[in-house]
Write a protein that holds these residues in place. Structure first.
Motif, PDB file in Angstrom:
ATOM      1  N   LYS A 129       1.135  -0.837   0.686  1.00 25.29           N
ATOM      2  CA  LYS A 129      -0.330  -0.190   0.030  1.00 25.29           C
ATOM      3  C   LYS A 129       1.037   1.475   0.017  1.00 25.29           C
ATOM      4  N   ILE A 130       2.073   1.210   0.865  1.00 22.54           N
ATOM      5  CA  ILE A 130       2.982   2.465   1.145  1.00 22.54           C
ATOM      6  C   ILE A 130       3.613   2.575  -1.117  1.00 22.54           C
ATOM      7  N   ARG A 131       3.925   1.406  -0.891  1.00 23.15           N
ATOM      8  CA  ARG A 131       4.480   1.526  -2.730  1.00 23.15           C
ATOM      9  C   ARG A 131       3.722   2.408  -3.573  1.00 23.15           C
ATOM     10  N   HIS A 132       1.809   1.874  -3.751  1.00 25.30           N
ATOM     11  CA  HIS A 132       1.357   2.143  -4.430  1.00 25.30           C
ATOM     12  C   HIS A 132       0.335   3.612  -3.967  1.00 25.30           C
ATOM     13  N   ASP A 133       1.088   4.424  -3.007  1.00 24.42           N
ATOM     14  CA  ASP A 133       0.759   5.694  -2.289  1.00 24.42           C
ATOM     15  C   ASP A 133       1.477   6.325  -3.074  1.00 24.42           C
ATOM     16  N   ARG A 134       1.095   6.489  -4.026  1.00 23.62           N
ATOM     17  CA  ARG A 134       2.002   8.059  -4.437  1.00 23.62           C
ATOM     18  C   ARG A 134       0.977   9.209  -4.276  1.00 23.62           C
ATOM     19  N   ASP A 135       0.122   9.698  -3.722  1.00 22.25           N
ATOM     20  CA  ASP A 135      -0.915  11.205  -3.079  1.00 22.25           C
ATOM     21  C   ASP A 135      -0.720  11.210  -2.069  1.00 22.25           C
ATOM     22  N   ASN A 136       0.144  10.472  -1.259  1.00 22.93           N
ATOM     23  CA  ASN A 136       0.277  10.232   0.437  1.00 22.93           C
ATOM     24  C   ASN A 136      -1.704  10.371   0.728  1.00 22.93           C
ATOM     25  N   ASN A 137      -2.032   9.146   0.694  1.00 19.18           N
ATOM     26  CA  ASN A 137      -3.304   9.428   1.118  1.00 19.18           C
ATOM     27  C   ASN A 137      -3.971   8.253   2.227  1.00 19.18           C
ATOM     28  N   LEU A 138      -2.802   7.680   1.987  1.00 22.82           N
ATOM     29  CA  LEU A 138      -3.030   6.160   3.263  1.00 22.82           C
ATOM     30  C   LEU A 138      -2.941   7.033   4.773  1.00 22.82           C
ATOM     31  N   ALA A 139      -3.107   6.834   5.826  1.00 26.85           N
ATOM     32  CA  ALA A 139      -4.221   7.734   7.069  1.00 26.85           C
ATOM     33  C   ALA A 139      -2.057   7.218   7.738  1.00 26.85           C
ATOM     34  N   PRO A 140      -1.454   8.471   8.240  1.00 29.98           N
ATOM     35  CA  PRO A 140      -0.410   7.657   8.949  1.00 29.98           C
ATOM     36  C   PRO A 140       0.151   6.675   9.875  1.00 29.98           C
ATOM     37  N   PHE A 141       1.111   6.286   9.893  1.00 29.14           N
ATOM     38  CA  PHE A 141       1.944   4.787  10.462  1.00 29.14           C
ATOM     39  C   PHE A 141       2.732   5.036  10.447  1.00 29.14           C
ATOM     40  N   LEU A 142       3.326   4.062  12.074  1.00 36.01           N
ATOM     41  CA  LEU A 142       4.558   4.173  13.082  1.00 36.01           C
ATOM     42  C   LEU A 142       5.495   3.938  12.241  1.00 36.01           C
ATOM     43  N   PHE A 143       5.656   2.747  11.305  1.00 34.42           N
ATOM     44  CA  PHE A 143       6.564   2.618  11.285  1.00 34.42           C
ATOM     45  C   PHE A 143       7.048   3.106   9.302  1.00 34.42           C
ATOM     46  N   THR A 144       6.283   3.658   8.846  1.00 36.01           N
ATOM     47  CA  THR A 144       6.578   4.379   7.239  1.00 36.01           C
ATOM     48  C   THR A 144       7.821   4.477   7.101  1.00 36.01           C
ATOM     49  N   ARG A 145       8.818   5.269   8.085  1.00 39.00           N
ATOM     50  CA  ARG A 145      10.110   6.152   7.770  1.00 39.00           C
ATOM     51  C   ARG A 145      10.886   4.658   8.199  1.00 39.00           C
ATOM     52  N   LEU A 146      10.163   3.591   8.660  1.00 35.80           N
ATOM     53  CA  LEU A 146      11.619   2.537   8.933  1.00 35.80           C
ATOM     54  C   LEU A 146      11.395   1.848   7.489  1.00 35.80           C
ATOM     55  N   ILE A 147      10.040   1.805   6.761  1.00 39.44           N
ATOM     56  CA  ILE A 147       9.906   0.786   5.369  1.00 39.44           C
ATOM     57  C   ILE A 147      10.240   1.257   3.878  1.00 39.44           C
ATOM     58  N   ASN A 148       9.950   2.768   4.507  1.00 41.15           N
ATOM     59  CA  ASN A 148      10.844   3.623   2.910  1.00 41.15           C
ATOM     60  C   ASN A 148      12.343   3.985   3.258  1.00 41.15           C
ATOM     61  N   ASN A 149      12.912   3.226   4.255  1.00 41.05           N
ATOM     62  CA  ASN A 149      14.232   2.917   4.485  1.00 41.05           C
ATOM     63  C   ASN A 149      14.968   2.189   4.190  1.00 41.05           C
TER      64      ASN A 149
END
Ligand code: HEM
Length: 500
Positions: free
Chosen positions: A260-280
């Motif tokens: 979901k994060i990978r396809h969330d180009r428009d930043n529509n997802l609810a924020p998530f604690l570890f989004t940064r860790l997944i992106n990194n």
């Protein structure tokens, strides 16, 4: 030559263990490096007492009683000393002094390899650096809508049930806390508030931690466990399969969320604690990045650490407020000044709510236990004693928070004591643990506690303690964290009558 005639064997078989016990005990009592540390004889000669009180859920009280009797340094096991002198406690937990956690933590965590269970101080520092700003106040305020959503649903269901009779708010807060932290960690809640039932994965986590807690106290239990796991019985298979089910679940939900994060180009997802860790995860310029497996372990650990802690302290904050009518009415008056605007930014500005939360954390913070650590190579002097490398030293918030020389009337719930706190009072407050391993979830916990108190008081203004919610049922028991011994906290509307 017959070296040992058969008739001597029974003497040897019985005599050797007895001699070992007798000489071992004499060594521990008179010659061990810890022989000078005060304490009862039975804690010096064996770990049995500590294991027994831990498994009975009484460790914090039993160790506290020893401190009251023997002073700030007490030997609680042959190789472990409990320390309550504040300067020594600071040294043990300082980030600079490299006291490590014992492997006891890894046993308790039972296969969940997260920051909580990492023993080596350097490995732990690297893991916490990878967390970065994940738990910062700024990040937390982005998560507020998710937190608020679950608290609102939870309190509305409590309100609905109050019209029918007594309501166990601990049960509801358990659903709520698990749903919040699961959504923040996995991008998907546990569906407990909606289904009004415990999710099987949360049941699995309880089994996992119970086994871990027992294993941590009884050395060698893992051998017995391996043997038991060979028994082809469905119950045995169910119990031994819990960690597999937990990891498969986190694998699935995290993979789903990663997509979901990978396809969330428009930043529509609810924020998530570890989004940064997944992106990194695949970012070569990020020195402290974690891989998928490590994030999976961190998510599971956070689900554990952020569920029962919140439901317990949330339950106690409501209990303490409702039990003290003067506290309740001051808080209600203060909340009225906000009207319907119960955002956390506004709640943070309320002075009396601040005092109430702090006093709740002093008496009912969910983690007031021993926090054992190991003396680093080279040994260490703490107060009047020199401890050699490898000695276990622990310090419990329960005792520090009830130090009679620091807190007047230490067992009483008095938010006003924080109006003008002394330096000693502040120094003794350790609801989030010691500096080097302090709770990363504290900002999240504070938002939750403020919102729980404010939403409950606003939505359930006529709720009172039910008859079954007594001081005795709310006395806590302590298995790493604490919980009410009655395992429930019932509230009702005034005048509710259950009938004959
Ligand atoms: C009222 C709520 C809470 C209380 C009283 C509390 C208390 C504590 C305490 C005392 C420790 C230190 C334990 C030790 O060193 O043995 C700790 C560690 C920890 N807590 Fe919390 N906690 C709470 C909520 C949370 C939440 C909401 C989360 C995350 C979502 C969380 C995550 C953690 C983690 C991951 C650790 C291990 C830290 C490390 O060793 O690096 N806690 N907590």
């Amino acid at each position: 030559m017959e070296v040992l005639s058969l008739k001597y064997w029974p003497i040897l078989v019985v005599g050797c263990p007895i001699a070992y016990l007798v000489f071992g005990s004499i060594y521990q009592l008179y010659f061990s490096p810890l022989a000078k540390v005060p304490g009862p004889w039975y804690t010096a000669v064996s770990r049995y007492w500590l294991a027994r009180v831990s498994l009975q859920g009484r460790r914090i009280f039993a160790v506290h009683d020893l401190h009251l009797k023997y002073g700030p340094y007490v030997r609680i096991a042959p190789n472990e000393v409990s320390v309550s002198e504040i300067e020594a406690v600071k040294q043990i937990h300082s980030s600079h002094n490299n006291f490590s956690k014992p492997t006891w933590y890894a046993d308790v965590a039972n296969g969940v390899k997260s920051a909580f269970a990492i023993v080596d101080p350097e490995d732990h520092k690297a893991r916490r650096k990878a967390y970065g700003t994940v738990y910062s106040n700024t990040n937390m305020s982005l998560l507020e809508p998710v937190i608020r959503k679950h608290i609102t649903v939870c309190v509305s269901k409590i309100k609905r049930d109050l019209n029918r009779g007594p309501v166990d708010i601990l049960r509801w807060f358990r659903f709520m806390a698990a749903d919040i932290v699961a959504e923040l960690c996995y991008g998907k809640d546990m569906d407990m508030l909606n289904k009004e039932a415990v999710n099987p994965i949360v049941e699995d986590l309880t089994i996992l931690l119970t086994i871990g807690g027992v294993r941590a106290e009884i050395p060698g239990l893992n051998v017995l466990e391996s043997l038991i796991s060979l028994i082809p019985h469905p119950t045995v298979r169910f119990i031994t399969g819990c960690s597999k089910r937990i990891f498969e679940y986190s694998d699935d939900v995290l993979s789903e969320f990663q997509e979901k994060i990978r396809h969330d180009r428009d930043n529509n997802l609810a924020p998530f604690l570890f989004t940064r860790l997944i992106n990194n995860m695949n970012n070569p310029t990020e020195k402290y990045r974690l891989n998928f497996d490590e994030i999976r372990h961190e998510s599971t650990a956070n689900l554990i650490a952020g569920s029962d802690t919140i439901s317990t302290t949330g339950t106690y904050i409501i209990w303490a407020i409702l039990k003290h009518s003067d506290v309740r009415s001051k808080l209600e008056d203060e909340l009225k000044t906000l009207g319907d605007d119960l955002t956390d930014a506004r709640l943070q500005q309320l002075p009396y709510l601040k005092l109430v939360t702090k006093e709740t954390l002093r008496l009912y913070g969910a983690g007031p236990g021993g926090m054992p650590r190991i003396v680093p190579p080279g040994g260490w002097r703490l107060g009047p004693y020199y401890f050699s490398a490898g000695t276990g030293v622990s310090s419990q918030g329960y005792t520090q928070h009830r130090e009679a020389a620091v807190f007047e009337d230490p067992y009483a719930f008095k938010p006003e004591r924080w109006l003008n706190p002394t330096k000693e009072m502040e120094a003794h407050m350790v609801p989030w643990g010691g500096a080097s391993r302090t709770c990363p979830g504290q900002n999240l916990a504070m938002i939750e506690l403020r919102l729980i108190a404010a939403t409950f008081l606003k939505e359930c203004p006529d709720a009172v303690l039910a008859e079954s919610c007594t001081d005795q049922s709310m006395e806590f028991i302590n298995y790493f964290n604490i919980k009410p011994s009655g395992n429930r906290a019932n509230y009702q509307k005034p005048g509710y009558w259950a009938g004959w």
